[in-house]
Write a protein that holds these residues in place. Structure first.
Motif, PDB file in Angstrom:
ATOM      1  N   LYS A  54       0.827  -1.213   0.000  1.00 40.75           N
ATOM      2  CA  LYS A  54       0.000   0.000   0.000  1.00 40.75           C
ATOM      3  C   LYS A  54       0.861   1.262   0.000  1.00 40.75           C
ATOM      4  O   LYS A  54       0.533   2.259  -0.625  1.00 40.75           O
ATOM      5  CB  LYS A  54      -0.931  -0.012   1.216  1.00 40.75           C
ATOM      6  N   HIS A  55       1.983   1.219   0.709  1.00 39.35           N
ATOM      7  CA  HIS A  55       2.851   2.395   0.872  1.00 39.35           C
ATOM      8  C   HIS A  55       4.142   2.292   0.066  1.00 39.35           C
ATOM      9  O   HIS A  55       5.080   3.063   0.295  1.00 39.35           O
ATOM     10  CB  HIS A  55       3.184   2.587   2.360  1.00 39.35           C
ATOM     11  N   LYS A  56       4.198   1.359  -0.861  1.00 40.40           N
ATOM     12  CA  LYS A  56       5.433   1.057  -1.593  1.00 40.40           C
ATOM     13  C   LYS A  56       6.066   2.284  -2.253  1.00 40.40           C
ATOM     14  O   LYS A  56       7.259   2.517  -2.117  1.00 40.40           O
ATOM     15  CB  LYS A  56       5.171  -0.016  -2.638  1.00 40.40           C
ATOM     16  N   ASP A  58       5.803   5.449  -1.533  1.00 39.46           N
ATOM     17  CA  ASP A  58       6.339   6.351  -0.516  1.00 39.46           C
ATOM     18  C   ASP A  58       7.589   5.760   0.140  1.00 39.46           C
ATOM     19  O   ASP A  58       8.579   6.467   0.351  1.00 39.46           O
ATOM     20  CB  ASP A  58       5.277   6.653   0.542  1.00 39.46           C
ATOM     21  N   LEU A  59       7.552   4.465   0.464  1.00 41.02           N
ATOM     22  CA  LEU A  59       8.715   3.810   1.065  1.00 41.02           C
ATOM     23  C   LEU A  59       9.920   3.882   0.128  1.00 41.02           C
ATOM     24  O   LEU A  59      11.022   4.234   0.547  1.00 41.02           O
ATOM     25  CB  LEU A  59       8.402   2.349   1.395  1.00 41.02           C
ATOM     26  N   GLU A  85      12.243  -2.230   2.411  1.00 42.18           N
ATOM     27  CA  GLU A  85      10.835  -1.809   2.397  1.00 42.18           C
ATOM     28  C   GLU A  85      10.101  -2.330   3.635  1.00 42.18           C
ATOM     29  O   GLU A  85       9.394  -1.570   4.302  1.00 42.18           O
ATOM     30  CB  GLU A  85      10.137  -2.320   1.131  1.00 42.18           C
ATOM     31  N   TYR A  89       8.840   0.112   6.664  1.00 36.63           N
ATOM     32  CA  TYR A  89       7.408   0.108   6.982  1.00 36.63           C
ATOM     33  C   TYR A  89       7.203  -0.145   8.471  1.00 36.63           C
ATOM     34  O   TYR A  89       6.437   0.553   9.128  1.00 36.63           O
ATOM     35  CB  TYR A  89       6.663  -0.940   6.146  1.00 36.63           C
ATOM     36  N   ASN A  93       5.460   2.351  11.109  1.00 33.12           N
ATOM     37  CA  ASN A  93       4.048   2.044  11.316  1.00 33.12           C
ATOM     38  C   ASN A  93       3.724   1.012  12.383  1.00 33.12           C
ATOM     39  O   ASN A  93       2.552   0.835  12.691  1.00 33.12           O
ATOM     40  CB  ASN A  93       3.430   1.556   9.993  1.00 33.12           C
TER      41      ASN A  93
END
Length: 133
Positions: A54-56, A58-59, A85, A89, A93
């Protein structure tokens, strides 16, 4: 199954996902379950995979800022990229693991799946994120 085992499964799933253009979380987890010959795919692993995918973008953007000038994230070894990654994450998070512990987990994954040179690289990159926070 330990949390380390579940991170290992998540890492291997992310490695598979990085081989696809637009991976579906459910489908990639089923593929990994079959490839790894596990009876039930762990929910913790699935939540990590889901979060990373989902955040790939941005990461990868954040990681790119700490990669040597002239290099791009897509030129990294795929397993090292997946370790970075996953760990970033978790650093940003997770309520389950402290940032320093996430880095230690990343280094353990490097011991299992990568090289000593990559381990130093991963430690250096992730250390930058720990220092920022």
């Amino acid at each position: 199954m330990t949390q380390h085992d579940m991170r290992r499964i998540a890492l291997q799933t992310l490695y598979l996902a990085n081989q696809s253009q637009d991976p579906d979380v459910e489908e990639i987890c089923i593929q990994a379950q079959k490839a790894l010959d596990i009876k039930k795919y762990p929910e913790f692993s699935k939540s990590l995979v889901e979060g990373v995918l989902k955040h790939k973008a941005d990461l990868d953007n954040q990681l790119s800022k700490f990669i040597k000038e002239g290099w791009r994230i897509d030129r990294l070894n795929q397993i090292d990229r997946a370790i970075l990654e996953l760990s970033l994450y978790e650093i940003q998070n997770s309520s389950v693991i402290e940032p320093v512990s996430a880095v230690n987990e990343a280094l353990n994954l490097c011991d299992e799946f990568s090289s000593p040179k990559s381990k130093a690289f991963v430690n250096g990159i992730l250390g930058n994120f720990i220092k920022k926070n």
